[in-house]
Write an enzyme that holds these catalytic residues in place. Structure first.
Site: not given
Ligand code: R5P
Length: 299
Positions: A98-99, A195, A172, A131, A197, A42, A222
């Site tokens: 990102r989520q 891109k 992307d 993001h 995924r 802790e 990026d």
């Molecule tokens: C995606 O939406 C982001 O802009 C990056 O392209 C992504 O997070 C990169 O992730 P990774 O290195 O795991 O492909």
């Protein structure tokens, strides 16, 4: 303007150097947070300073957030308990953005939950290029005022100083905002790939027509490198098209366990990122941009 009597900058563990630079640029006081872990893991925190009436500015790099968040929230509470007039957060990398949708039914919408935690402990937020994909603005999930510092000018400066005849390429559609900003800044040609995924390490990237770019050095831009799969697949397309080995300029270098091997195997000549995360590649300094944004928040 000096903030010596009005503002205390406080570093979370590991971020002392960034906090000291910010305090110096703001002319603010640097308050030292003592932090250690009890034998059971802790957190113990102590601030040997009177914050009476001062604005507290907590500085925290929030990559790998799960190990850092309880201490951050404790520190915000502590600053308030010790009489801070307000508590702001400087988080050059803002995690859990990102989520931003439930990709599968039943998934946690962690971007919104995380935003609620931060909004309930801090009065304002300064961050760098969060993001923002399906959210247009942090205001959609954060209920406190925020300033988003764009890193594009710093990336553009690095490219101009280090790359001969650059063409800026986004791997992307989401990267287009950074690619365009960097390219416009320095009047450079630019292109954006597409891109799909399929998993954390599994992406498929397709390129537009790259003919006509011979003689240019491709620079992939990026916002995040995590597994490295996105940049690696994009880099392979560039070398397959006969272009020079690509350079990469990235805002946030999160680097997963095997990402550096993945990137090296794809023939990337050099990758740099900002110092929003403490990594060897983080040679683009954010402190000047952050200090200006914090000064505005404090006005
Ligand atoms: C995606 O939406 C982001 O802009 C990056 O392209 C992504 O997070 C990169 O992730 P990774 O290195 O795991 O492909």
């Amino acid at each position: 303007m000096s903030h010596e009597n009005t503002t205390a900058v406080i570093a979370m563990p590991g971020d002392e150097s960034l906090a000291a630079t910010l305090a110096a640029r703001l002319g603010a006081r640097l308050s030292v947070l003592e932090f250690r872990r009890f034998p059971d893991g802790e957190s113990y925190l102590r601030l040997d300073d009177s914050l009476d009436g001062r604005s507290a500015v907590l500085v925290a790099r929030l990559d790998r957030p799960d190990a850092k968040i309880p201490a951050l929230l404790f520190a915000a509470d502590l600053a308030r308990d010790l009489g801070a007039a307000g508590v702001g957060l400087v988080a050059p990398y803002l995690p859990y953005m990102r989520q931003d949708i439930r990709f599968q039914p039943g998934e946690a919408l962690t971007s919104a939950s995380f935003a609620r935690w931060i909004s309930s402990h801090f009065d304002w937020l300064v961050t760098v290029d969060p993001h923002l994909h399906r959210y247009d603005s942090l205001d959609e999930i954060y209920s406190i005022p925020s300033t988003v510092v764009p890193a594009a000018p710093a990336l553009a400066d690095w490219i101009a100083a280090n790359v001969d005849r650059p063409v800026v390429i986004g791997p992307d559609a989401e990267s287009a905002q950074w690619v365009e900003a960097v390219a416009v800044q320095r009047n450079l040609p630019w292109q954006v790939m597409r891109k799909q995924r399929f998993g954390d390490h599994d992406v498929r990237v397709t390129a537009p027509d790259l003919s006509g770019l011979g003689g240019h050095t491709p620079v992939l831009v990026d916002d995040i490198v995590s597994s490295g799969a996105t940049l690696a697949r994009a880099a392979e397309l560039l070398t397959d098209a006969g272009l020079a080995s690509p350079r990469c300029a990235v805002v946030h270098g999160l680097f997963g366990a095997r990402s550096r091997e993945t990137l090296a195997a794809a023939g990337i000549e050099r990758l740099v990122c900002t110092d929003s995360v403490l990594v060897d590649e983080g040679e683009i300094e954010l402190a000047p941009l952050l200090a200006a944004a914090v000064a505005n928040m404090l006005e």
